[in-house]
Design a protein around this motif. Structure first.
Motif, PDB file in Angstrom:
ATOM      1  N   THR A 178       0.822  -1.204  -0.107  1.00 25.67           N
ATOM      2  CA  THR A 178      -0.001   0.098   0.124  1.00 25.67           C
ATOM      3  C   THR A 178       1.023   1.039  -0.066  1.00 25.67           C
ATOM      4  OG1 THR A 178      -0.461   0.507   2.259  1.00 25.67           O
ATOM      5  CG2 THR A 178      -1.753  -1.782   1.262  1.00 25.67           C
ATOM      6  N   VAL A 179       1.908   1.030  -0.047  1.00 28.06           N
ATOM      7  CA  VAL A 179       3.427   2.418   0.423  1.00 28.06           C
ATOM      8  C   VAL A 179       3.131   3.172  -1.213  1.00 28.06           C
ATOM      9  CG1 VAL A 179       5.070   2.799   0.496  1.00 28.06           C
ATOM     10  CG2 VAL A 179       4.986   1.140   2.365  1.00 28.06           C
ATOM     11  N   PRO A 180       3.120   4.239  -1.034  1.00 25.67           N
ATOM     12  CA  PRO A 180       2.876   4.947  -2.778  1.00 25.67           C
ATOM     13  C   PRO A 180       4.184   4.173  -3.177  1.00 25.67           C
ATOM     14  CG  PRO A 180       1.659   6.676  -0.891  1.00 25.67           C
ATOM     15  CD  PRO A 180       2.640   5.150  -0.647  1.00 25.67           C
ATOM     16  N   GLY A 181       4.333   4.562  -4.603  1.00 23.15           N
ATOM     17  CA  GLY A 181       5.767   4.373  -5.209  1.00 23.15           C
ATOM     18  C   GLY A 181       6.053   2.963  -5.091  1.00 23.15           C
ATOM     19  N   VAL A 182       5.305   1.577  -4.308  1.00 23.98           N
ATOM     20  CA  VAL A 182       5.243   0.374  -4.795  1.00 23.98           C
ATOM     21  C   VAL A 182       4.914  -0.564  -5.995  1.00 23.98           C
ATOM     22  CG1 VAL A 182       5.193  -1.977  -3.308  1.00 23.98           C
ATOM     23  CG2 VAL A 182       6.470   0.058  -1.862  1.00 23.98           C
ATOM     24  N   ARG A 183       4.699  -1.178  -6.767  1.00 19.96           N
ATOM     25  CA  ARG A 183       4.521  -1.427  -7.592  1.00 19.96           C
ATOM     26  C   ARG A 183       4.052  -2.913  -7.432  1.00 19.96           C
ATOM     27  NH1 ARG A 183       7.475  -0.939 -13.134  1.00 19.96           N
ATOM     28  NH2 ARG A 183       6.177   1.987 -13.860  1.00 19.96           N
ATOM     29  N   ARG A 184       5.070  -4.190  -7.136  1.00 22.48           N
ATOM     30  CA  ARG A 184       4.696  -5.075  -6.045  1.00 22.48           C
ATOM     31  C   ARG A 184       5.367  -5.695  -5.740  1.00 22.48           C
ATOM     32  NH1 ARG A 184       6.431  -6.086 -11.888  1.00 22.48           N
ATOM     33  NH2 ARG A 184       3.606  -6.037 -12.612  1.00 22.48           N
ATOM     34  N   VAL A 185       5.414  -6.882  -4.118  1.00 19.27           N
ATOM     35  CA  VAL A 185       5.818  -7.244  -3.613  1.00 19.27           C
ATOM     36  C   VAL A 185       6.129  -8.498  -3.457  1.00 19.27           C
ATOM     37  CG1 VAL A 185       6.424  -7.068  -0.970  1.00 19.27           C
ATOM     38  CG2 VAL A 185       5.358  -5.301  -2.059  1.00 19.27           C
ATOM     39  N   ALA A 186       6.913  -9.676  -3.064  1.00 21.49           N
ATOM     40  CA  ALA A 186       6.815 -10.639  -3.801  1.00 21.49           C
ATOM     41  C   ALA A 186       8.020 -11.499  -2.198  1.00 21.49           C
ATOM     42  CB  ALA A 186       7.689 -11.257  -4.473  1.00 21.49           C
ATOM     43  N   ALA A 187       7.688 -12.027  -1.460  1.00 22.93           N
ATOM     44  CA  ALA A 187       8.371 -13.174   0.080  1.00 22.93           C
ATOM     45  C   ALA A 187       9.250 -14.021  -0.970  1.00 22.93           C
ATOM     46  CB  ALA A 187       7.385 -13.548   0.693  1.00 22.93           C
ATOM     47  N   ALA A 188      10.474 -13.988   0.013  1.00 25.58           N
ATOM     48  CA  ALA A 188      11.861 -14.675  -1.006  1.00 25.58           C
ATOM     49  C   ALA A 188      12.883 -14.975   0.240  1.00 25.58           C
ATOM     50  CB  ALA A 188      12.683 -13.718  -1.529  1.00 25.58           C
ATOM     51  N   ASN A 189      12.968 -16.233   0.497  1.00 20.89           N
ATOM     52  CA  ASN A 189      13.980 -16.684   1.737  1.00 20.89           C
ATOM     53  C   ASN A 189      14.473 -18.067   1.341  1.00 20.89           C
ATOM     54  OD1 ASN A 189      11.714 -15.720   3.516  1.00 20.89           O
ATOM     55  ND2 ASN A 189      11.876 -17.238   4.823  1.00 20.89           N
ATOM     56  N   TYR A 190      15.769 -17.774   1.675  1.00 22.75           N
ATOM     57  CA  TYR A 190      17.091 -18.357   1.834  1.00 22.75           C
ATOM     58  C   TYR A 190      16.479 -19.717   1.900  1.00 22.75           C
ATOM     59  CZ  TYR A 190      21.752 -20.561  -0.339  1.00 22.75           C
ATOM     60  OH  TYR A 190      22.781 -21.537   0.188  1.00 22.75           O
ATOM     61  N   PHE A 191      16.611 -20.594   1.288  1.00 25.86           N
ATOM     62  CA  PHE A 191      16.495 -21.473   1.752  1.00 25.86           C
ATOM     63  C   PHE A 191      17.145 -22.797   2.641  1.00 25.86           C
ATOM     64  CE2 PHE A 191      15.188 -26.074   0.621  1.00 25.86           C
ATOM     65  CZ  PHE A 191      13.649 -26.708   1.707  1.00 25.86           C
ATOM     66  N   VAL A 212      10.130 -19.129  -2.652  1.00 24.37           N
ATOM     67  CA  VAL A 212       9.497 -16.735  -2.900  1.00 24.37           C
ATOM     68  C   VAL A 212       8.046 -17.331  -3.683  1.00 24.37           C
ATOM     69  CG1 VAL A 212      12.445 -17.060  -4.215  1.00 24.37           C
ATOM     70  CG2 VAL A 212      10.477 -17.975  -5.763  1.00 24.37           C
ATOM     71  N   GLU A 213       7.906 -16.199  -3.335  1.00 29.16           N
ATOM     72  CA  GLU A 213       6.553 -16.331  -3.751  1.00 29.16           C
ATOM     73  C   GLU A 213       6.517 -16.322  -6.133  1.00 29.16           C
ATOM     74  OE1 GLU A 213       3.257 -14.779  -0.659  1.00 29.16           O
ATOM     75  OE2 GLU A 213       4.797 -13.174  -2.024  1.00 29.16           O
ATOM     76  N   ALA A 214       5.787 -16.960  -6.358  1.00 24.36           N
ATOM     77  CA  ALA A 214       6.595 -17.563  -7.465  1.00 24.36           C
ATOM     78  C   ALA A 214       6.330 -16.420  -8.745  1.00 24.36           C
ATOM     79  CB  ALA A 214       6.167 -19.200  -7.744  1.00 24.36           C
ATOM     80  N   GLU A 215       4.934 -16.623  -8.513  1.00 21.59           N
ATOM     81  CA  GLU A 215       4.433 -15.160  -9.388  1.00 21.59           C
ATOM     82  C   GLU A 215       4.771 -14.099  -9.703  1.00 21.59           C
ATOM     83  OE1 GLU A 215       0.117 -14.721 -11.374  1.00 21.59           O
ATOM     84  OE2 GLU A 215       0.081 -15.852 -10.195  1.00 21.59           O
ATOM     85  N   SER A 216       5.321 -13.667  -8.624  1.00 22.55           N
ATOM     86  CA  SER A 216       5.066 -12.345  -8.353  1.00 22.55           C
ATOM     87  C   SER A 216       6.497 -12.218  -8.526  1.00 22.55           C
ATOM     88  CB  SER A 216       4.402 -11.541  -6.179  1.00 22.55           C
ATOM     89  OG  SER A 216       4.955 -12.463  -5.539  1.00 22.55           O
ATOM     90  N   GLY A 236       8.332 -18.009   8.012  1.00 20.26           N
ATOM     91  CA  GLY A 236       8.375 -16.390   8.385  1.00 20.26           C
ATOM     92  C   GLY A 236       8.835 -15.997   6.831  1.00 20.26           C
ATOM     93  N   VAL A 237       9.250 -14.429   6.692  1.00 19.21           N
ATOM     94  CA  VAL A 237       9.834 -13.950   5.505  1.00 19.21           C
ATOM     95  C   VAL A 237      11.329 -13.997   6.163  1.00 19.21           C
ATOM     96  CG1 VAL A 237       9.287 -12.467   3.616  1.00 19.21           C
ATOM     97  CG2 VAL A 237       7.307 -13.919   4.669  1.00 19.21           C
ATOM     98  N   ARG A 238      11.748 -13.735   5.440  1.00 20.69           N
ATOM     99  CA  ARG A 238      13.201 -13.427   5.501  1.00 20.69           C
ATOM    100  C   ARG A 238      13.668 -11.625   4.755  1.00 20.69           C
ATOM    101  NH1 ARG A 238      17.209 -17.012   7.773  1.00 20.69           N
ATOM    102  NH2 ARG A 238      15.996 -17.702   9.256  1.00 20.69           N
ATOM    103  N   THR A 239      13.386 -12.011   3.458  1.00 16.20           N
ATOM    104  CA  THR A 239      13.382 -10.399   2.890  1.00 16.20           C
ATOM    105  C   THR A 239      12.039 -10.736   1.827  1.00 16.20           C
ATOM    106  OG1 THR A 239      14.466 -11.545   0.723  1.00 16.20           O
ATOM    107  CG2 THR A 239      15.528 -10.320   2.726  1.00 16.20           C
ATOM    108  N   PHE A 240      11.596  -8.617   2.022  1.00 13.66           N
ATOM    109  CA  PHE A 240      10.651  -8.464   1.085  1.00 13.66           C
ATOM    110  C   PHE A 240      11.062  -8.057  -0.543  1.00 13.66           C
ATOM    111  CE2 PHE A 240       7.343  -9.206   4.951  1.00 13.66           C
ATOM    112  CZ  PHE A 240       6.649  -9.481   4.407  1.00 13.66           C
TER     113      PHE A 240
END
Length: 377
Positions: A72-85, A103-107, A202-206
């Protein structure tokens, strides 16, 4: 100069060890700065991306619920979660570990167009929760083919049984459009990891794509402000900064520690020579001449150490692309060479260390009377 060289050769063990410490410090400085410069040059060619992680450490997780708020932050287009496995083919063999992310594959694929798949390949990956995609180099390393079932043991997300994955596709890269794209990584579905860990991953990085690269600082600050009063605060930075900071900070701390120890050793060597300085003065050398001789020693020692460190760094940087396994990573950065500015900074840093180390004790001896100095005999 003959006097300076003679003094350095008189205690050659201490001279060699001190110059060696300077060389190691400058080697670390030039190598790390070159690595950072190469990362910035490679990453900045791609889309404008940010990475949000836990403010305490990249090893702590964030709640998955943060994703919707970040979007929802202005300027953000898309977000995806990604964890080093942290997946390995063989848990008893650390060498079998390679780069792999849940990873959240599609995004994620929309965020990273450099990992190229055909529409059927993308569809196959998205439909199979156990699906995975791998780079060409990784597929060749382990002789994997599309449709193969593989088992991985994670050293981060431990489970009673190995994680079972199916190779959905081998992604392609376009080094012309996206130079340095990694071809040695595996991507699996985040939802598979989340279910396997019963929601505890959880999520290590967005990973975040923004509309305007010039607004990276503003957007980063806005994201972190959202979670300023939460239990898990965030730290957001550009992708280039995130990659550059991984491992580099520790190396720089080692470098500066070595420089401090080296400068202290050089200062002690000057302080031990008060009687010698008094003798030089008694023989008729002016205070300025004595001071310049001692400072020249430190500068020459720092210069020799810096030159050796720069040479070592250059050899390593040029050899890295040809080293097995590590070379695959080094070849991602086509700009991996020591820029003149970094080389000059390394030499200047070595000279400054030598100058600073000898300056204070030399000034003290410079101001002292000959009788005071000769009492040290």
């Amino acid at each position: 100069m003959p006097y300076v060289w003679a003094r350095l050769a008189q205690n050659w063990i201490r001279t060699a060890s001190t110059a060696g410490a300077v060389a190691v410090s400058i080697f670390l400085f030039c190598t790390l700065e070159t690595f950072v410069a190469s990362l910035h040059g490679s990453v900045n060619q791609g889309p404008a991306r940010l990475i949000t992680r836990n403010n305490v450490s990249r090893f702590y997780s964030l709640p998955i619920a943060y994703e919707q708020r970040i979007a929802t932050v202005p300027g953000v287009r898309r977000v995806a979660a990604a964890n080093y496995f942290g997946g390995m083919r063989d848990a008893s063999d650390p060498e079998s570990e390679f780069a792999n992310f849940a990873v959240e594959a599609e995004s994620f694929l929309a965020l990273y167009p450099e990992y190229m798949l055909s529409d059927p390949e993308r569809s196959a990956f998205l439909k199979d929760q156990h699906g995975a995609i791998v780079g060409r180099a990784l597929a060749e390393r382990f002789q994997w083919k599309v449709g193969n079932t593989i088992q991985l043991t994670s050293n981060i997300y431990r489970a009673a049984t190995p994680y079972e994955l199916v190779i959905s596709a081998i992604y392609r890269t376009d080094q012309g459009r996206f130079p340095g794209t990694d071809e040695s990584t595996l991507f699996l579905q985040y939802k598979y990891l989340d279910e396997a860990t019963r929601g505890r991953a959880g999520v290590r990085t967005f990973r975040i794509e923004i509309a305007d690269p010039r607004e990276a600082g503003v957007v980063s600050h806005a994201i972190d402000e959202l979670f300023e009063n939460s239990d898990a605060q965030t730290h957001t930075e550009t992708e280039a900064q995130y990659r550059a900071n991984a491992g580099v900070l520790g190396g720089k701390l080692v470098m500066f520690t070595l420089l401090l120890v080296t400068a202290n050793t050089m200062s002690m060597a000057v302080r031990e020579r008060r009687a010698e300085i008094g003798t030089l003065k008694a023989l008729g050398l002016s205070d300025g001449r004595v001071l310049s001789l001692i400072l020249a020693e430190g500068i020459l020692l720092g210069l020799c150490g810096a030159a050796a460190g720069l040479l070592l760094s250059r050899v390593l940087v040029e050899a890295l692309p040809h080293v097995p396994v590590i070379g695959e990573v080094a070849r991602r950065f086509p700009r991996m060479h020591i820029p003149p500015a970094i080389a000059g900074s390394g030499i200047l840093l070595g000279v400054l260390v030598g100058l600073a180390a000898g300056l204070v004790p030399s000034l003290t001896a410079f101001r002292a009377r000959i009788t005071e100095l000769l009492r040290s005999v």
